[in-house]
Design a protein around this motif. Sequence first.
Motif, PDB file in Angstrom:
ATOM      1  N   VAL A 141       0.834  -1.204   0.000  1.00 22.42           N
ATOM      2  CA  VAL A 141       0.000   0.000   0.000  1.00 22.42           C
ATOM      3  C   VAL A 141       0.868   1.254   0.000  1.00 22.42           C
ATOM      4  CG1 VAL A 141      -1.702   1.324   1.318  1.00 22.42           C
ATOM      5  CG2 VAL A 141      -2.001  -1.136   1.007  1.00 22.42           C
ATOM      6  N   GLY A 142       1.930   1.266   0.796  1.00 21.83           N
ATOM      7  CA  GLY A 142       2.830   2.422   0.813  1.00 21.83           C
ATOM      8  C   GLY A 142       3.449   2.676  -0.553  1.00 21.83           C
ATOM      9  N   THR A 143       3.877   1.601  -1.214  1.00 22.81           N
ATOM     10  CA  THR A 143       4.463   1.729  -2.550  1.00 22.81           C
ATOM     11  C   THR A 143       3.428   2.230  -3.547  1.00 22.81           C
ATOM     12  OG1 THR A 143       6.059  -0.026  -2.088  1.00 22.81           O
ATOM     13  CG2 THR A 143       5.644   0.473  -4.406  1.00 22.81           C
ATOM     14  N   ALA A 144       2.245   1.642  -3.512  1.00 24.34           N
ATOM     15  CA  ALA A 144       1.190   2.027  -4.461  1.00 24.34           C
ATOM     16  C   ALA A 144       0.775   3.488  -4.278  1.00 24.34           C
ATOM     17  CB  ALA A 144      -0.022   1.113  -4.299  1.00 24.34           C
ATOM     18  N   LEU A 145       0.594   3.918  -3.040  1.00 25.58           N
ATOM     19  CA  LEU A 145       0.204   5.316  -2.801  1.00 25.58           C
ATOM     20  C   LEU A 145       1.305   6.280  -3.216  1.00 25.58           C
ATOM     21  CD1 LEU A 145      -1.671   4.991   0.619  1.00 25.58           C
ATOM     22  CD2 LEU A 145      -2.668   5.344  -1.667  1.00 25.58           C
ATOM     23  N   ALA A 146       2.549   5.921  -2.940  1.00 21.22           N
ATOM     24  CA  ALA A 146       3.669   6.777  -3.348  1.00 21.22           C
ATOM     25  C   ALA A 146       3.740   6.856  -4.878  1.00 21.22           C
ATOM     26  CB  ALA A 146       4.984   6.256  -2.778  1.00 21.22           C
ATOM     27  N   ARG A 147       3.531   5.731  -5.548  1.00 17.91           N
ATOM     28  CA  ARG A 147       3.567   5.735  -7.020  1.00 17.91           C
ATOM     29  C   ARG A 147       2.437   6.575  -7.588  1.00 17.91           C
ATOM     30  NH1 ARG A 147       5.431   7.033 -10.966  1.00 17.91           N
ATOM     31  NH2 ARG A 147       5.325   5.890 -12.920  1.00 17.91           N
ATOM     32  N   LEU A 148       1.256   6.488  -6.984  1.00  7.45           N
ATOM     33  CA  LEU A 148       0.128   7.320  -7.420  1.00  7.45           C
ATOM     34  C   LEU A 148       0.433   8.799  -7.206  1.00  7.45           C
ATOM     35  CD1 LEU A 148      -2.924   5.214  -6.185  1.00  7.45           C
ATOM     36  CD2 LEU A 148      -2.208   5.623  -8.564  1.00  7.45           C
ATOM     37  N   ALA A 149       1.071   9.113  -6.099  1.00  9.63           N
ATOM     38  CA  ALA A 149       1.459  10.508  -5.846  1.00  9.63           C
ATOM     39  C   ALA A 149       2.443  10.980  -6.904  1.00  9.63           C
ATOM     40  CB  ALA A 149       2.059  10.643  -4.444  1.00  9.63           C
ATOM     41  N   GLY A 150       3.358  10.115  -7.306  1.00 13.15           N
ATOM     42  CA  GLY A 150       4.293  10.458  -8.371  1.00 13.15           C
ATOM     43  C   GLY A 150       3.575  10.701  -9.687  1.00 13.15           C
ATOM     44  N   LEU A 151       2.614   9.857  -9.999  1.00 12.36           N
ATOM     45  CA  LEU A 151       1.843  10.029 -11.232  1.00 12.36           C
ATOM     46  C   LEU A 151       0.969  11.276 -11.185  1.00 12.36           C
ATOM     47  CD1 LEU A 151       0.775   6.307 -11.834  1.00 12.36           C
ATOM     48  CD2 LEU A 151       2.438   7.647 -13.160  1.00 12.36           C
ATOM     49  N   ALA A 152       0.602  11.695  -9.967  1.00 12.64           N
ATOM     50  CA  ALA A 152      -0.212  12.901  -9.803  1.00 12.64           C
ATOM     51  C   ALA A 152       0.614  14.180  -9.864  1.00 12.64           C
ATOM     52  CB  ALA A 152      -0.977  12.834  -8.483  1.00 12.64           C
ATOM     53  N   GLY A 153       1.935  14.045  -9.997  1.00 17.66           N
ATOM     54  CA  GLY A 153       2.752  15.229 -10.183  1.00 17.66           C
ATOM     55  C   GLY A 153       3.784  15.524  -9.121  1.00 17.66           C
ATOM     56  N   ILE A 154       3.874  14.710  -8.100  1.00 15.00           N
ATOM     57  CA  ILE A 154       4.917  14.923  -7.086  1.00 15.00           C
ATOM     58  C   ILE A 154       6.205  14.346  -7.650  1.00 15.00           C
ATOM     59  CG2 ILE A 154       5.677  14.436  -4.739  1.00 15.00           C
ATOM     60  CD1 ILE A 154       2.709  14.347  -3.957  1.00 15.00           C
ATOM     61  N   SER A 155       7.065  15.224  -8.120  1.00 16.30           N
ATOM     62  CA  SER A 155       8.244  14.789  -8.884  1.00 16.30           C
ATOM     63  C   SER A 155       9.197  13.908  -8.076  1.00 16.30           C
ATOM     64  CB  SER A 155       8.991  16.001  -9.449  1.00 16.30           C
ATOM     65  OG  SER A 155       9.447  16.825  -8.402  1.00 16.30           O
ATOM     66  N   LEU A 191       8.489  11.573  -6.245  1.00 16.24           N
ATOM     67  CA  LEU A 191       7.970  10.212  -6.216  1.00 16.24           C
ATOM     68  C   LEU A 191       7.674   9.687  -7.622  1.00 16.24           C
ATOM     69  CD1 LEU A 191       5.562  10.518  -3.159  1.00 16.24           C
ATOM     70  CD2 LEU A 191       7.866   9.547  -3.225  1.00 16.24           C
ATOM     71  N   ASP A 192       8.216  10.352  -8.613  1.00 18.26           N
ATOM     72  CA  ASP A 192       7.954   9.964  -9.995  1.00 18.26           C
ATOM     73  C   ASP A 192       8.854   8.791 -10.394  1.00 18.26           C
ATOM     74  OD1 ASP A 192       6.892   9.926 -12.504  1.00 18.26           O
ATOM     75  OD2 ASP A 192       8.119  11.564 -13.271  1.00 18.26           O
ATOM     76  N   GLY A 193       8.331   7.600 -10.289  1.00 17.68           N
ATOM     77  CA  GLY A 193       9.058   6.391 -10.658  1.00 17.68           C
ATOM     78  C   GLY A 193       8.865   5.313  -9.611  1.00 17.68           C
ATOM     79  N   TRP A 194       9.140   4.071  -9.999  1.00 16.79           N
ATOM     80  CA  TRP A 194       8.967   2.951  -9.086  1.00 16.79           C
ATOM     81  C   TRP A 194      10.032   2.911  -8.000  1.00 16.79           C
ATOM     82  CZ3 TRP A 194       4.721   0.584  -8.211  1.00 16.79           C
ATOM     83  CH2 TRP A 194       3.755   0.517  -9.209  1.00 16.79           C
ATOM     84  N   PRO A 247      11.605   5.433  -6.304  1.00 20.98           N
ATOM     85  CA  PRO A 247      11.236   6.236  -5.129  1.00 20.98           C
ATOM     86  C   PRO A 247       9.999   5.687  -4.417  1.00 20.98           C
ATOM     87  CG  PRO A 247      11.444   7.629  -7.085  1.00 20.98           C
ATOM     88  CD  PRO A 247      11.625   6.225  -7.524  1.00 20.98           C
ATOM     89  N   ALA A 248       9.055   5.132  -5.184  1.00 17.36           N
ATOM     90  CA  ALA A 248       7.852   4.577  -4.562  1.00 17.36           C
ATOM     91  C   ALA A 248       8.198   3.369  -3.694  1.00 17.36           C
ATOM     92  CB  ALA A 248       6.837   4.199  -5.637  1.00 17.36           C
ATOM     93  N   LEU A 249       9.109   2.526  -4.165  1.00 14.23           N
ATOM     94  CA  LEU A 249       9.553   1.383  -3.362  1.00 14.23           C
ATOM     95  C   LEU A 249      10.243   1.843  -2.083  1.00 14.23           C
ATOM     96  CD1 LEU A 249      10.960  -1.138  -5.989  1.00 14.23           C
ATOM     97  CD2 LEU A 249       9.014  -1.499  -4.450  1.00 14.23           C
ATOM     98  N   ARG A 250      11.020   2.923  -2.181  1.00  6.61           N
ATOM     99  CA  ARG A 250      11.684   3.446  -0.982  1.00  6.61           C
ATOM    100  C   ARG A 250      10.649   3.856   0.060  1.00  6.61           C
ATOM    101  NH1 ARG A 250      14.462   7.790  -3.792  1.00  6.61           N
ATOM    102  NH2 ARG A 250      14.179   8.884  -1.830  1.00  6.61           N
ATOM    103  N   VAL A 251       9.586   4.535  -0.392  1.00  2.69           N
ATOM    104  CA  VAL A 251       8.529   4.951   0.534  1.00  2.69           C
ATOM    105  C   VAL A 251       7.818   3.732   1.113  1.00  2.69           C
ATOM    106  CG1 VAL A 251       6.294   6.139   0.707  1.00  2.69           C
ATOM    107  CG2 VAL A 251       8.191   7.218  -0.511  1.00  2.69           C
ATOM    108  N   GLY A 252       7.478   2.767   0.263  1.00  6.85           N
ATOM    109  CA  GLY A 252       6.787   1.573   0.742  1.00  6.85           C
ATOM    110  C   GLY A 252       7.595   0.815   1.778  1.00  6.85           C
ATOM    111  N   LEU A 253       8.890   0.648   1.513  1.00 13.09           N
ATOM    112  CA  LEU A 253       9.743  -0.054   2.471  1.00 13.09           C
ATOM    113  C   LEU A 253       9.896   0.760   3.755  1.00 13.09           C
ATOM    114  CD1 LEU A 253      11.254  -2.770   2.641  1.00 13.09           C
ATOM    115  CD2 LEU A 253      13.320  -1.543   1.939  1.00 13.09           C
ATOM    116  N   ALA A 254       9.967   2.075   3.618  1.00  9.87           N
ATOM    117  CA  ALA A 254      10.046   2.932   4.807  1.00  9.87           C
ATOM    118  C   ALA A 254       8.783   2.794   5.657  1.00  9.87           C
ATOM    119  CB  ALA A 254      10.272   4.386   4.400  1.00  9.87           C
ATOM    120  N   VAL A 255       7.626   2.783   5.018  1.00  6.59           N
ATOM    121  CA  VAL A 255       6.361   2.612   5.760  1.00  6.59           C
ATOM    122  C   VAL A 255       6.378   1.275   6.497  1.00  6.59           C
ATOM    123  CG1 VAL A 255       3.861   2.281   5.501  1.00  6.59           C
ATOM    124  CG2 VAL A 255       5.007   4.133   4.263  1.00  6.59           C
TER     125      VAL A 255
END
Length: 148
Positions: free
Chosen positions: A9-23, A25-28, A30-38
């Motif tokens: 869920v952390g990875t998916a939400l971070a990836r969605l945030a990247g797709l929504a324009g948060i630079s 988090l733009d890419g898998w 950075p999203a994996l880093r957030v998911g693992l951090a969560v």
Amino acid sequence: MAPLFALVVGTALARLAGLAGISALDGWHPALRVGLAVMFVLTGVAHFAGRRRADLITMVPPRLPRPDLLVSLTGVLELVGAVALLIPATARVAAAGLALLMLAMFPANISAARRRLTLAGRPVTPLGQRTALQVVFVATAVVISFGP
């Protein structure tokens, strides 16, 4: 299963945030880093929270000294690692360190399964399932450590 849920869920939400324009988090990667951090915030906090802490202390193999200190130390390392995952300059080293930490802590899971412990009123995760989860977690850390 909560750590896997937190990772996914952390990875998916971070990836969605990247797709929504948060630079940031733009890419898998950075999203994996957030998911693992969560995931590590969730597991790290458990090292200090009431009944879960007692369960983690029980999981430490009996031959190791000061299980309470070991649980506190690994909890601090997990929390520090979670923060370091979110800092691009330290993320790779943090991921590598967390992978090693997970490997070092895995014998506690083996010990708990072999001793057929009951934690929080439920039997510990069977060893085969726990091993598969551990592979996913360590692989995620390795991908972060060696990724772009």
